[in-house]
Design a protein around this motif. Structure first.
Motif, mmCIF file in Angstrom:
data_model
loop_
_atom_site.group_PDB
_atom_site.id
_atom_site.type_symbol
_atom_site.label_atom_id
_atom_site.label_comp_id
_atom_site.label_asym_id
_atom_site.label_seq_id
_atom_site.Cartn_x
_atom_site.Cartn_y
_atom_site.Cartn_z
ATOM 1 N N LEU A 199 -26.757 6.040 64.214
ATOM 2 C CA LEU A 199 -25.523 5.552 64.845
ATOM 3 C C LEU A 199 -25.009 4.405 63.981
ATOM 4 C CD1 LEU A 199 -23.541 5.046 67.265
ATOM 5 C CD2 LEU A 199 -25.372 3.716 68.319
ATOM 6 N N ARG A 200 -23.766 4.515 63.515
ATOM 7 C CA ARG A 200 -23.208 3.501 62.609
ATOM 8 C C ARG A 200 -21.954 2.854 63.202
ATOM 9 N NH1 ARG A 200 -25.057 7.681 59.480
ATOM 10 N NH2 ARG A 200 -26.338 7.127 57.667
ATOM 11 N N ILE A 201 -21.803 1.545 62.960
ATOM 12 C CA ILE A 201 -20.559 0.835 63.253
ATOM 13 C C ILE A 201 -19.935 0.511 61.898
ATOM 14 C CG2 ILE A 201 -19.458 -1.084 64.464
ATOM 15 C CD1 ILE A 201 -21.149 0.771 66.251
ATOM 16 N N ILE A 202 -18.701 0.991 61.685
ATOM 17 C CA ILE A 202 -18.068 0.890 60.365
ATOM 18 C C ILE A 202 -16.776 0.084 60.462
ATOM 19 C CG2 ILE A 202 -16.928 2.251 58.542
ATOM 20 C CD1 ILE A 202 -18.895 4.547 59.252
ATOM 21 N N ASP A 203 -16.579 -0.822 59.511
ATOM 22 C CA ASP A 203 -15.277 -1.470 59.332
ATOM 23 C C ASP A 203 -14.546 -0.648 58.273
ATOM 24 O OD1 ASP A 203 -13.097 -2.998 58.415
ATOM 25 O OD2 ASP A 203 -14.082 -4.874 58.983
ATOM 26 N N PRO A 204 -13.575 0.193 58.672
ATOM 27 C CA PRO A 204 -13.001 1.135 57.701
ATOM 28 C C PRO A 204 -12.198 0.450 56.595
ATOM 29 C CG PRO A 204 -11.814 1.252 59.792
ATOM 30 C CD PRO A 204 -12.996 0.356 60.016
#
Length: 471
Positions: A199-204
């Motif tokens: 599970l990843r949290i990404i700042d695009p």
């Protein structure tokens, strides 16, 4: 003897009810393609469903009021050369829908308010950038014309639909197939799940993974994730023993889950539909015949089971109406569109109230159809929460609004002068450079036409000589 205190919540008595038979949409050949998307998208004007289509991919778009039996010759939206895998309505224009396909393209369509005479075959724009099937679409919640797509090439692309340009490409973050992508409330972060069980949290915009958790659910089957109103992540997945499981996570501390609950043993992937206004999450499993719903709160155990809506028929897919499309006079807090094999059935979730007055506590201001930002403002680093509207007097969808696509002129690299506004091709100012280019192109085309005409004349002469020779 201590008495058990019942938890106070206005949503404890939410109950679901299927619409009457005459309110369903009958004789729809729902797609049989094997893919874990909802197959259905709905907004306050239209219902869209991915359908079976020979020789390509198609979906049907029906005005919400067009209930009953659907004519077998009803116009479709066709244009893809392989099955459609996902569809998503634009949150800022109820007449614009995007479709993703096995043919590697994304198409954006303008749907007229009237029923078209024949199938719609020409999209406003086709977005090409993926090398494999495109299975996930998601519009940005607050920025105009910003669309995210994720493909079987393990790449996420963020597009400006208004110009057809790629704004951002996230191509080295996922080593395997992406199962789900979700924006947070203001569209500054993404939550993604992947076949690698991470599970990843990404700042695009920075192109960075800001937090990640391996094996949020230990099973190998697909996981889903959605952001909650509080900034937590709600996930559904499977245990190592293939039991279905739900979880709540704090991205600032991924070590331990805020909550983790086992549910049942079933193969169907649980699709979570989250309502930020009530903080209720509805879980719909493909192949299940029930919808379970939970309230997410700040107090332990954080994820509270509310109830289950059960029916006899299994669901092939599910559409979830935005809050502004609900009937506030009936205390309706959610409406689903359940896909059967040959029909679509609305399911209404209500909170029983004795009063006919507007219920402020059930309907806080909710995101409306106006974007808070332009695409280039968001790309430059600005963030803005959704523009909210009140539902006190109900919601009336605006009339047909056209999406105008202005493809950037790659020959004219000078920045546009004057205030920024969306321009159609017809009212965009032509620079001297562009004018000269157009004139040269016209001249070259004329020369090509003359050459073709000479070639045609030459071939006709040869044909005449051959005919004369045979005589």
């Amino acid at each position: 003897m201590s008495r058990r205190v019942v938890r106070q919540s206005k949503f404890r008595h939410v109950f679901g009810q299927a619409a009457k038979a005459d309110q369903a949409y009958e004789d729809i050949r729902v797609s049989k393609v094997t893919w874990d998307s909802a197959f259905c998208a709905v907004n306050p004007k239209f219902l869209a469903i991915i359908v079976e289509a020979g020789g390509g991919g198609a979906f049907i778009v029906l005005p919400l009021a067009k209930t009953g039996r659907v004519d077998k010759n009803y116009p479709l939206v066709t244009g893809h050369t392989a099955p459609v895998l996902d569809i998503d309505w634009c949150p800022h224009n109820d007449n614009v829908i995007a479709s993703a396909s096995d043919d590697t393209t994304i198409m954006v369509w303008q749907i007229p308010d009237y029923t078209p005479v024949r199938s719609i075959t020409e999209p406003i724009i086709t977005l090409e950038g993926h090398s494999k099937r495109v299975g996930i679409l998601s519009w940005h919640p607050t920025a105009r014309n910003v669309l995210l797509s994720a493909g079987g090439d393990n790449v996420i692309i963020i597009w400006n639909v208004g110009t057809g340009e790629v704004l951002l490409s996230l191509d080295d973050m996922h080593p395997d197939v992406i199962h789900s992508v979700c924006w947070n409330t203001n569209g500054s972060l993404l939550a993604t799940t992947c076949k690698d069980k991470t599970l990843r949290i990404i700042d695009p915009r920075k192109g960075q993974v800001v937090a990640e958790r391996f094996a949020a659910h230990e099973g190998m089957r697909p996981m889903r994730a959605v952001f909650t109103r509080q900034g937590h992540i709600f996930t559904t997945g499977f245990t190592r023993m293939s039991q279905r499981e739900l979880g709540l996570w704090d991205p600032n501390n991924f070590e331990e889950p805020v909550a983790l609950q086992e549910m049942d043993t079933s193969n169907g992937v649980l699709l979570p539909f989250y309502d930020p206004d009530s903080s209720i999450v509805y879980l719909c499993g493909k192949g299940d015949s029930s919808i379970r719903y939970f309230e997410i709160t700040e107090e332990p155990p954080f994820v509270h089971y509310l109830n289950t809506f059960s029916s006899k028929e299994p669901q092939r897919g599910m559409g979830f109406m935005p809050k502004r499309g609900l009937d506030v006079s009936k205390c309706e807090i959610a409406r689903f569109y359940k896909l059967h094999e040959r029909k679509c059935e609305p399911i209404v979730m209500t909170v029983p109230r004795k009063s006919d007055l507007f219920q402020d506590d059930l309907y806080p201001d909710t995101p409306g159809p106006e974007p808070a930002l332009e695409a280039d403002e968001w790309l430059s680093g600005q963030d803005a929460d959704p523009v909210l509207i009140s539902l006190r007097d109900g919601y009336v969808p605006p009339k047909h609004r056209e999406l105008r696509v202005t493809k950037r002129n790659i020959l004219d690299v000078r920045p546009p002068s004057g205030p920024r506004r969306s321009q159609s091709a017809s009212d965009a100012p032509l620079s001297q450079h562009t004018l000269e280019t157009l004139l040269e192109e016209i001249k070259a085309l004329r020369e090509q036409v003359q050459a073709q005409e000479q070639r045609i004349t030459s071939l006709e002469n040869m044909l005449c000589e051959l005919v004369d020779g045979t005589d």
